[in-house]
Design a protein around this motif. Sequence first.
Motif, PDB file in Angstrom:
ATOM      1  N   PRO A  89     -12.066   5.764  -0.814  1.00 38.99           N
ATOM      2  CA  PRO A  89     -12.091   5.032  -2.164  1.00 38.99           C
ATOM      3  C   PRO A  89     -10.714   5.484  -2.779  1.00 38.99           C
ATOM      4  O   PRO A  89      -9.916   6.734  -2.612  1.00 38.99           O
ATOM      5  N   TYR A  90     -10.329   4.665  -3.677  1.00 38.10           N
ATOM      6  CA  TYR A  90      -9.128   4.655  -4.479  1.00 38.10           C
ATOM      7  C   TYR A  90      -9.441   4.992  -5.897  1.00 38.10           C
ATOM      8  O   TYR A  90     -10.273   4.165  -6.387  1.00 38.10           O
ATOM      9  N   ARG A  91      -8.626   5.781  -6.425  1.00 36.76           N
ATOM     10  CA  ARG A  91      -8.811   5.690  -8.121  1.00 36.76           C
ATOM     11  C   ARG A  91      -7.925   4.897  -8.867  1.00 36.76           C
ATOM     12  O   ARG A  91      -8.420   4.927  -9.992  1.00 36.76           O
ATOM     13  N   GLY A  92      -6.759   4.707  -8.462  1.00 36.76           N
ATOM     14  CA  GLY A  92      -6.124   3.671  -8.951  1.00 36.76           C
ATOM     15  C   GLY A  92      -5.388   2.713  -7.967  1.00 36.76           C
ATOM     16  O   GLY A  92      -5.155   3.407  -6.660  1.00 36.76           O
ATOM     17  N   LYS A  93      -4.941   1.540  -8.242  1.00 37.67           N
ATOM     18  CA  LYS A  93      -4.291   0.819  -7.291  1.00 37.67           C
ATOM     19  C   LYS A  93      -2.910   1.286  -6.729  1.00 37.67           C
ATOM     20  O   LYS A  93      -2.429   0.991  -5.744  1.00 37.67           O
ATOM     21  N   ASP A  94      -2.346   2.168  -7.484  1.00 41.99           N
ATOM     22  CA  ASP A  94      -1.018   2.731  -7.278  1.00 41.99           C
ATOM     23  C   ASP A  94      -1.272   3.885  -6.127  1.00 41.99           C
ATOM     24  O   ASP A  94      -0.136   4.149  -5.504  1.00 41.99           O
ATOM     25  N   GLU A  95      -2.375   4.202  -5.857  1.00 44.78           N
ATOM     26  CA  GLU A  95      -2.486   4.969  -4.771  1.00 44.78           C
ATOM     27  C   GLU A  95      -2.215   4.386  -3.204  1.00 44.78           C
ATOM     28  O   GLU A  95      -2.072   5.155  -2.347  1.00 44.78           O
ATOM     29  N   LEU A  96      -2.292   3.138  -3.226  1.00 39.77           N
ATOM     30  CA  LEU A  96      -1.598   2.616  -1.850  1.00 39.77           C
ATOM     31  C   LEU A  96      -0.391   3.012  -1.604  1.00 39.77           C
ATOM     32  O   LEU A  96       0.104   2.993  -0.544  1.00 39.77           O
ATOM     33  N   VAL A  97       0.596   3.059  -2.739  1.00 40.23           N
ATOM     34  CA  VAL A  97       2.084   3.521  -2.286  1.00 40.23           C
ATOM     35  C   VAL A  97       2.104   5.121  -2.050  1.00 40.23           C
ATOM     36  O   VAL A  97       2.590   5.503  -1.403  1.00 40.23           O
ATOM     37  N   SER A  98       1.158   5.809  -3.158  1.00 43.25           N
ATOM     38  CA  SER A  98       1.362   7.259  -2.836  1.00 43.25           C
ATOM     39  C   SER A  98       0.622   7.906  -1.628  1.00 43.25           C
ATOM     40  O   SER A  98       1.037   8.855  -1.316  1.00 43.25           O
ATOM     41  N   LYS A  99      -0.084   7.208  -1.150  1.00 45.76           N
ATOM     42  CA  LYS A  99      -0.822   7.576   0.147  1.00 45.76           C
ATOM     43  C   LYS A  99      -0.099   6.908   1.309  1.00 45.76           C
ATOM     44  O   LYS A  99      -0.287   7.292   2.591  1.00 45.76           O
ATOM     45  N   LYS A 100       1.098   6.156   1.089  1.00 45.50           N
ATOM     46  CA  LYS A 100       1.901   5.656   1.931  1.00 45.50           C
ATOM     47  C   LYS A 100       1.394   4.587   2.827  1.00 45.50           C
ATOM     48  O   LYS A 100       1.283   4.690   4.171  1.00 45.50           O
ATOM     49  N   ILE A 101       0.260   3.734   2.221  1.00 47.14           N
ATOM     50  CA  ILE A 101      -0.407   2.884   3.073  1.00 47.14           C
ATOM     51  C   ILE A 101       0.220   1.548   3.143  1.00 47.14           C
ATOM     52  O   ILE A 101       0.367   0.777   4.312  1.00 47.14           O
ATOM     53  N   ILE A 102       0.864   1.278   1.886  1.00 46.15           N
ATOM     54  CA  ILE A 102       1.884   0.180   2.028  1.00 46.15           C
ATOM     55  C   ILE A 102       3.154   0.657   1.357  1.00 46.15           C
ATOM     56  O   ILE A 102       3.159   1.399   0.299  1.00 46.15           O
ATOM     57  N   PRO A 103       4.476  -0.201   1.683  1.00 44.11           N
ATOM     58  CA  PRO A 103       5.464   0.244   1.069  1.00 44.11           C
ATOM     59  C   PRO A 103       5.515  -0.287  -0.481  1.00 44.11           C
ATOM     60  O   PRO A 103       4.930  -1.227  -0.859  1.00 44.11           O
ATOM     61  N   LYS A 104       6.479   0.054  -1.259  1.00 45.30           N
ATOM     62  CA  LYS A 104       6.683  -0.172  -2.648  1.00 45.30           C
ATOM     63  C   LYS A 104       6.751  -1.713  -2.746  1.00 45.30           C
ATOM     64  O   LYS A 104       6.092  -2.327  -3.629  1.00 45.30           O
ATOM     65  N   ASN A 105       7.705  -2.267  -2.115  1.00 46.59           N
ATOM     66  CA  ASN A 105       7.998  -3.728  -2.090  1.00 46.59           C
ATOM     67  C   ASN A 105       6.701  -4.659  -1.992  1.00 46.59           C
ATOM     68  O   ASN A 105       6.598  -5.819  -2.505  1.00 46.59           O
ATOM     69  N   VAL A 106       6.022  -4.272  -0.943  1.00 48.99           N
ATOM     70  CA  VAL A 106       4.777  -5.221  -0.880  1.00 48.99           C
ATOM     71  C   VAL A 106       3.685  -4.609  -1.841  1.00 48.99           C
ATOM     72  O   VAL A 106       3.013  -5.838  -2.614  1.00 48.99           O
ATOM     73  N   TYR A 107       3.546  -3.667  -2.251  1.00 51.66           N
ATOM     74  CA  TYR A 107       2.763  -3.230  -3.559  1.00 51.66           C
ATOM     75  C   TYR A 107       3.103  -4.036  -4.733  1.00 51.66           C
ATOM     76  O   TYR A 107       2.420  -4.429  -5.679  1.00 51.66           O
TER      77      TYR A 107
END
Length: 119
Positions: A89-107
């Motif tokens: 689970p994610y606590r916040g949508k910004d975890e997609l970048v901090s967990k390195k699941i997607i790059p910043k430009n896609v986020y």
Amino acid sequence: MASSKKTFAVLALLSSLMAAPAWAQAPQTSSPAAPTAPAKPTAPSAPVAGSPNAAKGALLDLNSASAAELDALPGIGEARAAAIIKGRPYRGKDELVSKKIIPKNVYDGIKDKVIAKQK
């Protein structure tokens, strides 16, 4: 003389029958609902489409979205959708970048379309 009157009557009847389809179509073209329908949506749709509240109504929850729903986001394919699901689970949508699941430009392209709801 009687035959010329009959001929004239037959010609008048035939010409009126040939014009009948045009008369039948005239009421269909003057429908009162058709002109008013396009005029009404144009005024309210412009402000609603640009408002940030409209985008919040259709946010996709990262913690419960299916792979197909995630795949429909711009820049997210099958592999990234699977990685997003695996990282739940994610606590916040910004975890997609901090967990390195997607790059910043896609986020940056999807951050206004997603949310991470807590259960």
